[in-house]
Scaffold this motif. Structure first.
Motif, PDB file in Angstrom:
ATOM      1  N   ILE A 321       0.830  -1.204   0.000  1.00  0.00           N
ATOM      2  CA  ILE A 321       0.000   0.000   0.000  1.00  0.00           C
ATOM      3  C   ILE A 321       0.864   1.253   0.000  1.00  0.00           C
ATOM      4  O   ILE A 321       0.579   2.229  -0.711  1.00  0.00           O
ATOM      5  N   GLU A 322       1.949   1.255   0.784  1.00  0.00           N
ATOM      6  CA  GLU A 322       2.815   2.435   0.813  1.00  0.00           C
ATOM      7  C   GLU A 322       3.464   2.667  -0.542  1.00  0.00           C
ATOM      8  O   GLU A 322       3.541   3.805  -1.015  1.00  0.00           O
ATOM      9  N   ASN A 323       3.926   1.606  -1.188  1.00  0.00           N
ATOM     10  CA  ASN A 323       4.511   1.769  -2.525  1.00  0.00           C
ATOM     11  C   ASN A 323       3.483   2.285  -3.520  1.00  0.00           C
ATOM     12  O   ASN A 323       3.803   3.118  -4.383  1.00  0.00           O
ATOM     13  N   ALA A 324       2.239   1.808  -3.413  1.00  0.00           N
ATOM     14  CA  ALA A 324       1.194   2.304  -4.310  1.00  0.00           C
ATOM     15  C   ALA A 324       0.934   3.789  -4.083  1.00  0.00           C
ATOM     16  O   ALA A 324       0.736   4.558  -5.041  1.00  0.00           O
ATOM     17  N   LEU A 325       0.917   4.213  -2.803  1.00  0.00           N
ATOM     18  CA  LEU A 325       0.754   5.638  -2.494  1.00  0.00           C
ATOM     19  C   LEU A 325       1.902   6.446  -3.076  1.00  0.00           C
ATOM     20  O   LEU A 325       1.684   7.479  -3.734  1.00  0.00           O
TER      21      LEU A 325
END
Length: 506
Positions: A321-325
């Protein structure tokens, strides 16, 4: 002197556990809270985060409904049963004499360490990003004590005082957490911000504990810095810091300062860690002016949720999720409060949709790997307590050596007050000092020192004399025949060292 306070097991690193079907308490918050919470939970669902949610009733509407703590009894029971609270921003009604729901929650459940991570984000333009200076630092703020105890009194109509509470056990909890956090994140440096040059006993105790605990972490370079100097250096060379631990009020101010370095509170995640209950929240405001318009920025709440996932062991979900953000921000997608104005802004849910579409993608710069940066705990570690925990440092020799009597006087000069005080002396005590607003005005002082109507009158025992608490209280009671006594503080020695400060100019 070696510290003897309790070292809590929850402060020590644990093996990362992957927890499935875990239930947490969720409070949507006030204002824009429900909108950004919906966006974050949709992102979690899209990444198949195996969490169950029990929604609890907290916030402004519950203050308005007559719940003085801002939450229902059922909400309190649920949070204490589950051990995790994920909450949106909440408003405390103004002018109603009630305490902040945010502060109350942190203090009641002893979430003693507030961790806020600040980093340069692609697509979030700041003075430092324009200059090519990357920021990646963590502030650990003590979360329970200090002036946030809110213990205040009007001693006279003109004089208000507040108690600043710093404890050895509380300081050790948060400082040890900060060192363990630094190790987990691969930091090599940890600084202690303080004002011990002025607040020699309170900040002095915090700094003393920091220096004692630092001896156990030889792999981490420890240092201390006066907080005003720290603030100056943070706005000139923030890249020189990795992690900083501070007392509550100073930590509050410095963490908001650091949020400004990376784009504002809209990009500042917050984790409040305790041994039994932990709270993950957005710390920005409720923004009632844009409530319901669908334009709020959910980034801070999402980043706080990512910290929560790591804490609970969902490290793979957290990294994805952090990489997607980060990838989404890198592509220039933004809400209306930041970003390239040449690119149309996205609403709250459209911003979340973009992140969902980018799940599995990694940014070209600043991608994260799957790892924990918070203590990881499983539900099995959450204990339902049957009594309050009490932590005390024992084996320290104590000696009563005198008393400070705080009195109100609307017309007496210092020398006149001293003559009244001398009438109350016994063979066991000397009158040694009178101060006003912390500055000595008797036996020496300056005619140019402006006075208010509250004095501190200090009586100390004579050498070789043993005195009792009753004798000290008797001095104050006897003195009250001549002046109004506002407050009394005993003068103590601990381990042969005085446990009180001298007056300015004494």
């Amino acid at each position: 002197m070696a510290l003897k306070t309790t070292i809590f097991a929850a402060n020590l690193p644990k093996q990362v556990l992957y927890i499935m079907n875990t239930k947490i308490a969720v409070a949507k918050g006030d204002g824009i809270g429900p909108e950004i919470m919906e966006a974050v939970l949709r992102i979690f669902a899209a990444n198949n985060v195996q969490l169950e949610y029990e929604f609890v009733e907290m916030g402004k509407s519950y203050f308005d409904a007559g719940h003085s703590t801002g939450m229902t009894a059922a909400a309190k029971d649920t949070i204490e049963k589950l051990g995790i609270l994920f909450k949106g921003p909440m408003e405390t009604p103004k002018g109603k004499g009630v305490k902040s729901i945010n502060v109350t929650a942190r203090k009641v459940w002893n979430t003693y360490a507030n961790q806020r991570d600040f980093r340069t984000l692609n697509g979030v333009e700041t003075v430092f990003s324009k200059a090519g200076i990357p920021i990646n630092l963590t502030i650990i703020r003590e979360n329970i004590e200090d002036t946030y105890g809110g213990i205040e009194h009007l001693l006279t109509y003109d004089v208000a005082v507040g108690r600043r509470i710093i404890t050895r056990p509380g300081s050790e909890q948060v400082i040890r957490y900060a060192f363990e956090m630094a190790r987990r994140k691969g930091y090599t440096k940890l600084a202690c911000g303080h004002k011990a040059n002025i607040m020699k006993l309170t900040d002095g105790l915090f700094l003393e504990v920091f220096q004692e605990v630092a001896k156990e972490y030889q792999d981490i370079e420890s240092s201390d810095i006066i907080v005003d100097d720290l603030c100056m250096k943070l706005v000139t060379h923030p890249e020189k810091f990795q992690a900083i631990v501070l007392t509550n009020l100073q930590g509050d101010i410095v963490s908001d300062l650091c949020a400004g370095l990376v784009g504002g509170l809209g990009f500042a995640p917050s984790a409040n860690i305790g041994d039994n209950i932990s709270i993950f929240e957005a710390v920005h405001g409720t923004a009632p002016d844009i409530m319901g318009k669908g334009i709020a920025n959910p980034t801070a709440l999402l980043l706080s949720g990512i910290l929560m996932l790591r804490y609970m062991g969902f490290t793979k979900n957290a990294a994805t999720i952090e990489n997607a953000l980060l990838y989404t921000l890198e592509q220039g997608v933004h809400t209306g409060d930041f970003g390239d104005k040449a690119i149309p802004s996205s609403g709250t849910q459209a911003f979340a949709d973009a992140i969902i579409a980018n799940l599995g993608k990694v940014p070209a710069d600043g991608g994260v790997i799957e790892k924990a940066n918070l203590d990881t705990r499983a539900n099995a570690d959450h204990h339902i307590l049957t009594k309050n925990k009490l932590t005390v440092t024992r084996g320290i020799e104590e000696e009563m050596v005198g008393v400070d009597v705080f009195v109100e006087s609307n017309d007496l000069q210092p020398a006149e007050l001293a003559e009244l005080a001398k009438k109350r002396l016994t063979d066991n005590f000397d009158l040694v000092m009178i101060s006003n607003r912390g500055t000595q005005v008797w036996p020496t002082g300056s005619i140019y020192t402006e006075l208010v109507n509250e004095y501190r009158v200090r009586f100390e025992k004579k050498p070789g004399v043993a005195v009792t608490q009753k004798e000290l209280l008797h001095i104050a009671a006897d003195f009250s025949q001549d002046v109004k006594v506002c407050s009394v503080e005993f003068l103590m020695k601990f381990g042969g060292k005085i446990g009180y400060t001298l007056a300015q100019g004494q």
